[in-house]
Design an enzyme around this catalytic site. Structure first.
Site, PDB file in Angstrom:
ATOM      1  N   HIS B  81       0.938  -1.124  -0.030  1.00  0.00           N
ATOM      2  CA  HIS B  81      -0.013   0.037   0.138  1.00  0.00           C
ATOM      3  C   HIS B  81       0.985   1.083   0.045  1.00  0.00           C
ATOM      4  O   HIS B  81       0.715   2.209  -0.688  1.00  0.00           O
ATOM      5  CB  HIS B  81      -1.062  -0.001   1.246  1.00  0.00           C
ATOM      6  CG  HIS B  81      -1.547   1.329   1.470  1.00  0.00           C
ATOM      7  ND1 HIS B  81      -2.616   1.830   0.600  1.00  0.00           N
ATOM      8  CD2 HIS B  81      -1.282   2.270   2.478  1.00  0.00           C
ATOM      9  CE1 HIS B  81      -2.908   3.119   1.294  1.00  0.00           C
ATOM     10  NE2 HIS B  81      -2.438   3.274   2.304  1.00  0.00           N
ATOM     11  N   ASP B 110       7.759  22.504 -25.108  1.00  0.00           N
ATOM     12  CA  ASP B 110       7.730  21.118 -24.628  1.00  0.00           C
ATOM     13  C   ASP B 110       8.671  21.045 -23.509  1.00  0.00           C
ATOM     14  O   ASP B 110       9.399  22.078 -22.944  1.00  0.00           O
ATOM     15  CB  ASP B 110       8.043  20.066 -25.793  1.00  0.00           C
ATOM     16  CG  ASP B 110       7.329  18.788 -25.447  1.00  0.00           C
ATOM     17  OD1 ASP B 110       7.461  18.255 -24.137  1.00  0.00           O
ATOM     18  OD2 ASP B 110       6.966  17.903 -25.974  1.00  0.00           O
ATOM     19  N   TRP B 146       7.376  -0.800   4.274  1.00  0.00           N
ATOM     20  CA  TRP B 146       7.837  -0.190   2.894  1.00  0.00           C
ATOM     21  C   TRP B 146       9.353   0.376   3.348  1.00  0.00           C
ATOM     22  O   TRP B 146      10.128   0.920   2.381  1.00  0.00           O
ATOM     23  CB  TRP B 146       6.952   1.274   2.494  1.00  0.00           C
ATOM     24  CG  TRP B 146       6.988   2.614   3.286  1.00  0.00           C
ATOM     25  CD1 TRP B 146       6.597   2.669   4.236  1.00  0.00           C
ATOM     26  CD2 TRP B 146       7.963   3.509   2.868  1.00  0.00           C
ATOM     27  NE1 TRP B 146       6.786   3.959   4.652  1.00  0.00           N
ATOM     28  CE2 TRP B 146       7.499   4.488   3.713  1.00  0.00           C
ATOM     29  CE3 TRP B 146       8.674   3.879   1.673  1.00  0.00           C
ATOM     30  CZ2 TRP B 146       8.309   5.776   3.787  1.00  0.00           C
ATOM     31  CZ3 TRP B 146       9.421   5.084   1.653  1.00  0.00           C
ATOM     32  CH2 TRP B 146       9.157   6.199   2.682  1.00  0.00           C
ATOM     33  N   SER B 173      13.159   6.397 -12.735  1.00  0.00           N
ATOM     34  CA  SER B 173      11.978   7.096 -13.547  1.00  0.00           C
ATOM     35  C   SER B 173      11.841   8.469 -12.984  1.00  0.00           C
ATOM     36  O   SER B 173      11.871   9.540 -13.632  1.00  0.00           O
ATOM     37  CB  SER B 173      10.792   6.229 -13.285  1.00  0.00           C
ATOM     38  OG  SER B 173       9.838   7.386 -13.812  1.00  0.00           O
ATOM     39  N   SER B 174      11.939   8.477 -11.489  1.00  0.00           N
ATOM     40  CA  SER B 174      11.911   9.823 -10.977  1.00  0.00           C
ATOM     41  C   SER B 174      12.965  10.769 -11.291  1.00  0.00           C
ATOM     42  O   SER B 174      12.945  11.897 -11.379  1.00  0.00           O
ATOM     43  CB  SER B 174      11.965   9.503  -9.314  1.00  0.00           C
ATOM     44  OG  SER B 174      10.842   8.937  -9.086  1.00  0.00           O
ATOM     45  N   HIS B 257      13.434  11.420   4.442  1.00  0.00           N
ATOM     46  CA  HIS B 257      12.717  12.785   4.908  1.00  0.00           C
ATOM     47  C   HIS B 257      12.612  13.706   3.682  1.00  0.00           C
ATOM     48  O   HIS B 257      11.681  14.240   3.382  1.00  0.00           O
ATOM     49  CB  HIS B 257      13.295  13.111   6.160  1.00  0.00           C
ATOM     50  CG  HIS B 257      12.463  14.196   6.614  1.00  0.00           C
ATOM     51  ND1 HIS B 257      11.356  13.685   7.457  1.00  0.00           N
ATOM     52  CD2 HIS B 257      12.148  15.394   6.398  1.00  0.00           C
ATOM     53  CE1 HIS B 257      10.712  14.795   7.711  1.00  0.00           C
ATOM     54  NE2 HIS B 257      10.919  16.033   7.125  1.00  0.00           N
ATOM     55  N   GLU B 259      12.255  13.037   0.837  1.00  0.00           N
ATOM     56  CA  GLU B 259      10.915  12.240   0.264  1.00  0.00           C
ATOM     57  C   GLU B 259       9.740  12.753   0.725  1.00  0.00           C
ATOM     58  O   GLU B 259       8.807  13.196  -0.253  1.00  0.00           O
ATOM     59  CB  GLU B 259      11.095  10.923   0.194  1.00  0.00           C
ATOM     60  CG  GLU B 259       9.889  10.048  -0.406  1.00  0.00           C
ATOM     61  CD  GLU B 259       9.774   9.807  -1.791  1.00  0.00           C
ATOM     62  OE1 GLU B 259      10.980  10.349  -2.527  1.00  0.00           O
ATOM     63  OE2 GLU B 259       8.656   9.789  -2.288  1.00  0.00           O
ATOM     64  N   TYR B 261       9.057  15.653   1.549  1.00  0.00           N
ATOM     65  CA  TYR B 261       9.111  17.072   0.959  1.00  0.00           C
ATOM     66  C   TYR B 261       8.711  16.852  -0.549  1.00  0.00           C
ATOM     67  O   TYR B 261       7.899  17.884  -1.090  1.00  0.00           O
ATOM     68  CB  TYR B 261       9.919  17.931   1.628  1.00  0.00           C
ATOM     69  CG  TYR B 261       9.574  18.165   3.227  1.00  0.00           C
ATOM     70  CD1 TYR B 261       8.834  18.991   3.489  1.00  0.00           C
ATOM     71  CD2 TYR B 261      10.655  17.465   3.813  1.00  0.00           C
ATOM     72  CE1 TYR B 261       8.560  19.127   4.718  1.00  0.00           C
ATOM     73  CE2 TYR B 261      10.514  17.562   5.095  1.00  0.00           C
ATOM     74  CZ  TYR B 261       9.262  18.641   5.548  1.00  0.00           C
ATOM     75  OH  TYR B 261       9.266  18.747   6.949  1.00  0.00           O
ATOM     76  N   SER B 272      -1.040  27.324  -3.827  1.00  0.00           N
ATOM     77  CA  SER B 272      -0.714  28.754  -3.940  1.00  0.00           C
ATOM     78  C   SER B 272      -0.914  29.448  -5.213  1.00  0.00           C
ATOM     79  O   SER B 272      -1.064  30.518  -5.320  1.00  0.00           O
ATOM     80  CB  SER B 272       0.934  29.110  -3.912  1.00  0.00           C
ATOM     81  OG  SER B 272       1.496  28.497  -2.504  1.00  0.00           O
ATOM     82  N   HIS B 306      14.689  12.047  13.431  1.00  0.00           N
ATOM     83  CA  HIS B 306      13.573  12.095  13.894  1.00  0.00           C
ATOM     84  C   HIS B 306      12.654  11.009  13.763  1.00  0.00           C
ATOM     85  O   HIS B 306      11.837  10.707  14.391  1.00  0.00           O
ATOM     86  CB  HIS B 306      12.868  13.274  13.918  1.00  0.00           C
ATOM     87  CG  HIS B 306      12.219  13.743  12.415  1.00  0.00           C
ATOM     88  ND1 HIS B 306      12.215  14.972  11.992  1.00  0.00           N
ATOM     89  CD2 HIS B 306      11.553  13.046  11.590  1.00  0.00           C
ATOM     90  CE1 HIS B 306      11.359  14.962  10.784  1.00  0.00           C
ATOM     91  NE2 HIS B 306      11.184  13.809  10.501  1.00  0.00           N
ATOM     92  N   HIS B 307      12.799  10.019  12.411  1.00  0.00           N
ATOM     93  CA  HIS B 307      12.184   8.852  12.345  1.00  0.00           C
ATOM     94  C   HIS B 307      12.657   7.811  13.167  1.00  0.00           C
ATOM     95  O   HIS B 307      11.976   6.732  13.025  1.00  0.00           O
ATOM     96  CB  HIS B 307      12.278   8.656  10.860  1.00  0.00           C
ATOM     97  CG  HIS B 307      11.526   9.738  10.002  1.00  0.00           C
ATOM     98  ND1 HIS B 307      10.366   9.511   9.337  1.00  0.00           N
ATOM     99  CD2 HIS B 307      12.251  10.866   9.328  1.00  0.00           C
ATOM    100  CE1 HIS B 307      10.032  10.666   8.806  1.00  0.00           C
ATOM    101  NE2 HIS B 307      11.216  11.234   8.617  1.00  0.00           N
ATOM    102  N   THR B 332       6.990  26.292   7.368  1.00  0.00           N
ATOM    103  CA  THR B 332       5.664  25.808   7.161  1.00  0.00           C
ATOM    104  C   THR B 332       4.704  26.689   7.662  1.00  0.00           C
ATOM    105  O   THR B 332       3.630  26.820   6.964  1.00  0.00           O
ATOM    106  CB  THR B 332       5.861  24.325   7.768  1.00  0.00           C
ATOM    107  OG1 THR B 332       6.827  23.648   7.392  1.00  0.00           O
ATOM    108  CG2 THR B 332       4.408  23.719   7.200  1.00  0.00           C
ATOM    109  N   LYS B 335       4.134  29.629   5.295  1.00  0.00           N
ATOM    110  CA  LYS B 335       3.265  29.123   4.059  1.00  0.00           C
ATOM    111  C   LYS B 335       1.555  29.194   4.639  1.00  0.00           C
ATOM    112  O   LYS B 335       0.968  29.980   3.856  1.00  0.00           O
ATOM    113  CB  LYS B 335       3.570  28.024   3.588  1.00  0.00           C
ATOM    114  CG  LYS B 335       4.803  28.057   3.114  1.00  0.00           C
ATOM    115  CD  LYS B 335       5.165  26.617   2.055  1.00  0.00           C
ATOM    116  CE  LYS B 335       6.212  26.864   1.284  1.00  0.00           C
ATOM    117  NZ  LYS B 335       5.475  27.421  -0.137  1.00  0.00           N
ATOM    118  N   ARG B 454       1.235   0.390  15.537  1.00  0.00           N
ATOM    119  CA  ARG B 454       0.741   0.340  13.971  1.00  0.00           C
ATOM    120  C   ARG B 454       1.598  -1.053  13.501  1.00  0.00           C
ATOM    121  O   ARG B 454       1.953  -1.875  14.013  1.00  0.00           O
ATOM    122  CB  ARG B 454       1.525   1.395  13.003  1.00  0.00           C
ATOM    123  CG  ARG B 454       2.859   1.553  13.272  1.00  0.00           C
ATOM    124  CD  ARG B 454       3.449   2.939  12.796  1.00  0.00           C
ATOM    125  NE  ARG B 454       3.463   2.772  11.271  1.00  0.00           N
ATOM    126  CZ  ARG B 454       4.421   3.322  10.500  1.00  0.00           C
ATOM    127  NH1 ARG B 454       5.451   3.953  11.040  1.00  0.00           N
ATOM    128  NH2 ARG B 454       4.253   3.245   9.191  1.00  0.00           N
TER     129      ARG B 454
END
Lengths: 409, 545
Positions: B81, B110, B146, B173-174, B257, B259, B261, B272, B306-307, B332, B335, B454
């Protein structure tokens, strides 16, 4: 000067919020919020949690209040001509600086608590905690006493896929273990936490202790429990199929009772190894945490005390089924079919249908992913081996406790 | 949509510039609009598959006890998932939006590297075919989460090399997509389109692209080390061979991390863009928005641990990562304040894109609050690996990233297809989504605080009530998305009436609104002159042909 004054004031505000957090702590344990727990640290953590929550709620009310007011008052039907302003350096600086100081106000008490949590010096008792797939081993360091703790049998039975047993009918479903970790009240206990296969995490909510158990690492944590009681915890790090089924139970006893318990335990185990007189009855492994001297050990005494006595096959099979369901079925399944490739099938398996001695040694010592089960008594081991060798179409010899004792050598 | 606007293009365009016929058009295309469409269709297919997996999870968690699936399969569902939603859903959806909009917003014909663009897209179906094929393999699909922490992930069966190669392909790809975006933005802006005149969506994508280029190779390295640990006898992460399982977590989250963002910065850009349109007022604090985005991009590289506060880091490291993480709240917050200030004294209307954008601001901020709570290390010990974390990151990813994608599709669909979506159904879709996403995820805060960990298929009966609520919400949210699918299929295949104006929304600004709706197959082959207001200067070569 101004800056330090402001910092002092924000710190004072944070302290006030902490105090209001402590006021929350008087309430009973809730389904909605974190429990205040039973240690000084856990209450501090709880206070911090409530303080941050309150700060967040206040900011939320202000920001969302402004937003919803604007949505209401500045919609086109009320305000057909939009204003044209689109920048203000002063405002931008203000809403960069103000949050910064709020954050400092939160960070100071948080850092204080963190520093206390990491200070594991001067412990009066050290317990080594080893996670494995899927249970915990506890060793009282320097006391020469250790045992294994796994999911209690009734929960384990009810949690099988399609068991048909209503979890509501099982007391403390998934929260009971075969042997709880017993700790003294009021003493600083240090935990040395590690693992033997994959990463686990030892977490007891009421103690506010959560630390990863990592193979090759020994992590430290500590607690000092204020009141006697039973506290439930779980493995918090995904560790494979039965991650959700390796709970933790900590039973805190007053110091003198703890000493008696430990002495008794060590005595029982010494007796089990030696030639102590048999204890009255041989109770199978169905165990709850509420009775302090776990019957597993009682069974061990009985079995070890009468090594020579051969047991009947029916008796072995009946007890073996129970031992199997508690200790083996998680991986090898109640059907014996296992979950290949990680958990091999026992049906027609070379080990299970081969010589009894090799089968016993394999089970006692473990192999690869399989943890050692040497903690089972001779009687239980003999029963479970016999059960495996004569179930699901397997036909092999009956194993007697004496053969298990021989295999241990 | 595609075929129809192709015909339109034929009407007033050179014939040999039109697309090929049939399936080969889509396989061989190098057109940014075609590839944008492909990316978006792929992403929504993956959202659907990932959504089905979440329903398996929520069905099993509806009641205590195991009713439907084996715990190992449950773990495969949580693992896949996440991978499908992150790498198959959100990231390709943003790349699709960048494909469509970045050239049109900066006045380029293009993307700079059209063939690379084609290649970057067509890698993805193969990557996900590899990944999803593991569901049918002996030993089952990957079930180690994951995050792929060793040693657990090394217990994966035959699926293991498929997992690793799928990740490699997604990463390639990314990276191709990111390089394309960077090269296009830095080299192909129309005359007059200075950097600080670019729409915020272009800015946030530029910064996102740099994050991708910096972190994807790190992930590729980490998973390659896993591969050699499993098959070639190395011990990078195996303690018994002298390796370090925690090192994997450091490397993974150094990717992981930023990722996070990558998954949210383009969303900031979309919101925006949409809020000023419907507030009929320019974005408040454009410059500070750009600087805040850049700050978040920078800070994202120094907060990764922090993870993993519970792995047993030294005290100094825990303090550093706590402080740096809290610091992210500052840009943040800027914003969010800027968005509210943009709305302030505006003249707002609430069409579907605006509703989703406002839902984003509100619910993403809720996720931000729980994020700040998680930053407080001593309290994080209690939150870590509980449903509180699950609630937190779903708040920032679903009503955050996914709502912004939905808002963007509603906002630009009339421009892409030349058909206006059904406004009533759009609003219905918003309200059902907004209500049920909260029904799904808000109770999970309580579950986590009360102690439910979890990644478990079963739980103590104490957690029953909130799990029932959460499961009901998840099924209702999923069903509500069919309204969206129907509405968008209508826009793609309904007959074009030609009534949709070039400037679809009266308050919209930017180059994309100067070309007709539907946008012709080729736009801005002659770059427009961009004036001080960011709009094209009217010349003999009017905006589009």
């Amino acid at each position: 000067m101004f800056k330090s004054d402001l910092m002092a004031r924000t710190a004072a505000t944070a302290a006030m919020l902490l105090a209001s957090g402590a006021a929350f702590a008087e309430q009973a344990r809730s389904e909605y919020n974190m429990p205040p727990g039973v240690t000084e640290i856990s209450r501090e953590v709880y206070g911090l949690h409530n303080a941050v929550l309150v700060v967040m709620c206040v900011i939320a009310v202000l920001v969302f209040g402004a937003m919803f007011y604007s949505i209401f008052a500045h919609r086109r039907s009320k305000n057909p001509k939009p204003a044209d302003f689109h920048e203000s350096v002063a405002v931008e600086i203000a809403w960069t600086i103000i949050p910064f100081f709020i954050l400092i106000g939160l960070a100071i008490p948080a850092a204080g608590t963190l520093i206390k949590m990491e200070d594991t010096r001067n412990a009066e008792l050290t317990v080594k905690v080893t996670g494995f797939q899927w249970g915990w081993k506890y060793e009282y360091v320097g006391e020469d006493y250790e045992f294994v703790s796994m999911l209690a049998a009734d929960s384990n039975k009810a949690r099988q896929l399609g068991s048909g047993i209503d979890p509501k009918s099982v007391p403390n479903y998934l929260w009971e273990v075969t042997n709880p970790l017993v700790l003294p009240v009021g003493q600083k206990v240090r935990f040395l936490i590690t693992a033997q296969d994959v990463i686990h995490a030892w977490w007891v909510h009421d103690l506010a202790v959560k630390k990863d158990a990592i193979p090759g690492y020994i992590n430290e944590a500590w607690t000092k429990i204020d009141e006697a009681g039973t506290f439930h915890g779980v493995c918090a790090e995904l560790c494979g199929r039965d991650h959700g089924f390796m709970p933790i139970v900590v039973k805190a006893l007053p110091e003198t009772e703890f000493k008696t318990w430990l002495a008794q335990k060590k005595g029982v185990d010494v007796a089990a190894l030696g030639k102590a007189p048999p204890v009255a009855e041989t109770e199978p492994v169905a165990t709850t945490t509420e009775t302090a001297p776990a019957p597993v050990e009682v069974a061990a005494v009985a079995a070890a005390a009468e090594p020579a006595k051969d047991l009947g096959k029916d008796e072995l099979m009946a007890n073996g089924k129970k031992v199997y369901e508690t200790n083996c079925a998680a991986c090898h399944q109640a059907s014996g079919a296992g979950l290949p490739p990680n958990f091999p099938s026992l049906i027609g398996s070379k080990v299970v249908t081969g010589p009894a001695l090799a089968h016993a040694q394999h089970t006692i010592k473990g192999k690869g992913l399989m943890p050692p089960f040497g903690n089972l008594s001779d009687a239980d081991m003999a029963a479970v081996l016999t059960y495996q060798r004569n179930s699901w179409g397997n036909k092999a010899s009956v194993v007697q406790p004496a053969e298990v004792a021989a295999a241990r050598k | 949509m595609a075929t129809a606007h192709a015909h339109d293009a034929h009407g007033h365009d050179d014939h040999h510039h039109g697309p090929e016929k049939g399936i080969m058009r889509w396989i061989k295309t190098t057109n940014h609009k075609d590839l944008g469409t492909l990316y978006l269709v792929f992403a929504f297919t993956m959202f659907f598959i990932g959504g089905l997996m979440s329903l398996v999870i929520r069905a099993e968690l509806f009641q205590p006890g195991l009713q439907f699936v084996d715990p190992e399969f449950f773990n495969s569902m949580t693992t896949l998932h996440a991978l499908v939603m992150i790498f198959g859903g959100v990231m390709p959806a943003f790349t699709g939006l960048a494909n469509w909009m970045v050239p049109m917003m900066i006045g380029a014909g293009d993307l700079a590297l059209p063939r690379v663009n084609n290649w970057g897209f067509w890698i993805l179906p193969f990557a996900f075919a590899l990944l999803l094929s593991t569901l049918f393999m002996p030993g089952g699909a990957p079930a180690g989460g994951w995050t792929m922490y060793p040693p657990l992930v090394l217990q994966t069966g035959d699926a293991f090399p498929f997992l690793i190669f799928a990740i490699h392909l997604m990463g390639i790809s990314s990276i191709t997509g990111a390089i394309n975006v960077v090269v296009t933005i830095l080299n192909m802006r129309a005359p007059g389109m200075t950097l600080l005149k670019m729409p915020l969506f272009v800015w946030t994508w530029l910064i996102t692209a740099y994050l991708l280029i910096a972190t994807m190779p790190v992930l590729a390295g980490a998973v390659t080390m896993l591969l050699t640990d499993k098959y070639f006898g190395t011990s990078f992460f195996t303690a018994s061979g002298g390796g370090d399982p925690v090192m994997f977590q450091h490397i993974f989250w150094f990717f992981g991390h930023p990722e996070v963002y990558i998954l949210i910065l383009p969303a900031f850009g979309i919101v925006s863009t949409i809020i000023p349109t419907f507030a009929r007022k320019p974005l408040f604090g454009y410059d500070s928005m750009v600087y805040a985005t850049a700050s978040i991009g920078f800070l994202s590289f120094i907060v990764w641990a922090h993870h993993m506060f519970t792995v047993g880091m030294p005290l100094a490291a825990e303090l550093f990562f706590m402080f740096s993480t809290m610091l992210i709240a500052v840009p943040t917050g800027v914003k969010v304040f800027n968005w509210v200030a943009t709305m302030w004294k505006g003249s707002m209307t609430f069409e579907t894109p605006m509703l989703f954008a406002l839902g984003f601001v509100f619910l993403f901020t809720v996720g931000g609050f729980s994020g700040l709570m998680l930053a407080i290390t001593p309290v994080d010990f209690q939150y870590h690996d509980t449903y509180f974390v699950v609630a937190h990151f779903h708040y920032v990813l679903v009503p955050g990233a996914v709502f912004s994608i939905i808002a963007a599709v509603y906002y630009w669909m009339p421009k892409w297809s030349g058909v206006m979506y059904n406004e009533f159904l759009g609003k219905l879709h918003f309200w059902l989504s907004a209500i049920f996403i909260n029904v799904t995820f808000f109770p999970q805060h309580f579950l986590g605080l009360a102690g439910m960990q979890r990644r478990v298929p079963d739980y103590n009966v104490m957690f029953s009530d909130f799990n029932v609520v959460s499961s009901v919400g998840a099924f209702a949210f999923f069903i509500a998305q069919f309204i969206f699918i129907g509405n968008m299929l209508y826009c793609m295949f309904a007959k074009r009436t030609g009534k949709v104006p070039a400037r679809v929304w009266e308050g919209a600004h930017g180059l994309e609104w100067s070309v007709p709706s539907p946008a012709p197959y080729h736009t801005f082959e002659d770059p427009p002159m961009v004036g001080a207001d960011g709009e094209p200067v009217k010349t003999a070569h009017a905006a589009a042909h």
